[in-house]
Design a protein around this motif. Structure first.
Motif, PDB file in Angstrom:
ATOM      1  N   ILE A 161      50.958  47.963   9.008  1.00 25.01           N
ATOM      2  CA  ILE A 161      50.173  46.882   8.757  1.00 25.01           C
ATOM      3  C   ILE A 161      48.726  47.556   9.474  1.00 25.01           C
ATOM      4  CG2 ILE A 161      49.408  44.784   9.818  1.00 25.01           C
ATOM      5  CD1 ILE A 161      52.377  44.012  10.389  1.00 25.01           C
ATOM      6  N   CYS A 179      53.681  40.621  16.707  1.00 22.87           N
ATOM      7  CA  CYS A 179      54.432  41.257  15.936  1.00 22.87           C
ATOM      8  C   CYS A 179      55.959  40.963  16.578  1.00 22.87           C
ATOM      9  CB  CYS A 179      54.350  42.734  15.965  1.00 22.87           C
ATOM     10  SG  CYS A 179      52.693  43.171  14.858  1.00 22.87           S
ATOM     11  N   LEU A 216      56.298  40.401   5.655  1.00 22.78           N
ATOM     12  CA  LEU A 216      55.426  40.396   6.420  1.00 22.78           C
ATOM     13  C   LEU A 216      54.187  39.569   6.190  1.00 22.78           C
ATOM     14  CD1 LEU A 216      54.739  44.393   5.957  1.00 22.78           C
ATOM     15  CD2 LEU A 216      55.350  42.940   7.990  1.00 22.78           C
ATOM     16  N   THR A 234      48.658  44.865   4.433  1.00 25.55           N
ATOM     17  CA  THR A 234      49.703  45.657   4.693  1.00 25.55           C
ATOM     18  C   THR A 234      49.358  47.097   3.874  1.00 25.55           C
ATOM     19  OG1 THR A 234      52.209  46.169   3.846  1.00 25.55           O
ATOM     20  CG2 THR A 234      50.838  44.833   2.316  1.00 25.55           C
TER      21      THR A 234
END
Length: 241
Positions: A161, A179, A216, A234
């Protein structure tokens, strides 16, 4: 030889400028994709490489028409093409670097190598080939990323990321908390670069290597909404670099 000189003389300046403009357009398209992904070689570098390659080819093909009429000079336009292929390696080599256990810049170096080929094809008048190569580049770097993402999710391997944020606001701490609360483990953190925006505020770009099998997209949306975050994306395609 006289027929060759006549053929070169028949090529108008407008057509050569058109070939140069084609190289400008296509190399800018490739460079724009690299610029959006915040790579070390962006739109300006790719465009200059593409236009320069086209210019070298045009000079090699049409720049010596005044000495061909005598029949004593033999022209081999391919000689410059070979030198471009060799010379572009110096630029590509400067884009690849190793930091700790990671090799980065391979994809960007490959794109510079390809954009030189696009410029050469444009300068040679191979319009369809130049356009096809540009389309292939965009398909590979944009279309392969979801496939690689799927492979990483299936394997549960690390994913990358990239976050650009205004420094001094505790954004990084909040991003790491996002996260972990989303079920990801932060395996590695690396500061890519530090800069300043138009308002003079310090902007940092960091990459987080996270592990987890969840998608994600929700995490990226959550990070993007954090105060002070400029951009979050990403970078899974960079894991091979």
């Amino acid at each position: 030889m006289y027929e060759l000189a006549a053929g070169i003389a028949s090529v108008g300046t407008g057509r050569m400028l058109g070939y140069l403009g084609l190289a400008l357009l296509l190399s800018t398209a490739i460079g724009f994709e690299r610029e959006v992904r915040a790579k070390s070689a962006g739109m300006r570098t790719h465009t200059l490489v593409g236009v320069g390659s086209a210019l070298f080819i045009l000079v090699s093909k049409y720049g010596f028409s005044d000495v061909l009429g005598s029949g004593a000079v033999v022209l081999d336009p391919s000689r410059v093409s070979a030198q471009i292929v060799s010379g572009i390696g110096f630029i590509g080599g400067g884009l690849i670097f190793v930091r700790r256990d990671m090799v980065r810049g391979l994809t960007t170096a490959a794109s510079v190598w390809l954009v030189a080929g696009v410029g050469m094809a444009s300068g040679a008048g191979l319009v369809i080939l130049a356009i096809a190569a540009t389309a292939a580049h965009l398909f590979i770097v944009l279309g392969y990323a979801p496939l690689e993402s799927l492979l990483y999710r299936v394997r549960g391997g690390p994913r990358l990321i990239r976050i650009a944020y205004r420094d001094g606001r505790g954004v990084l701490r909040s991003a790491i908390q996002a996260c972990t609360s989303s079920g990801f483990t932060v395996a590695h953190l690396r500061v890519e670069r530090e800069d300043s925006d138009e308002d003079g505020e310090d902007v940092a770009v960091v990459s987080l290597r996270v592990q987890g099998k969840r998608p994600l997209t929700p995490l990226l949306e959550e990070i993007s909404l954090l105060p002070g975050v400029v951009h979050a994306s990403t970078g899974e395609a960079d894991l091979a670099e």
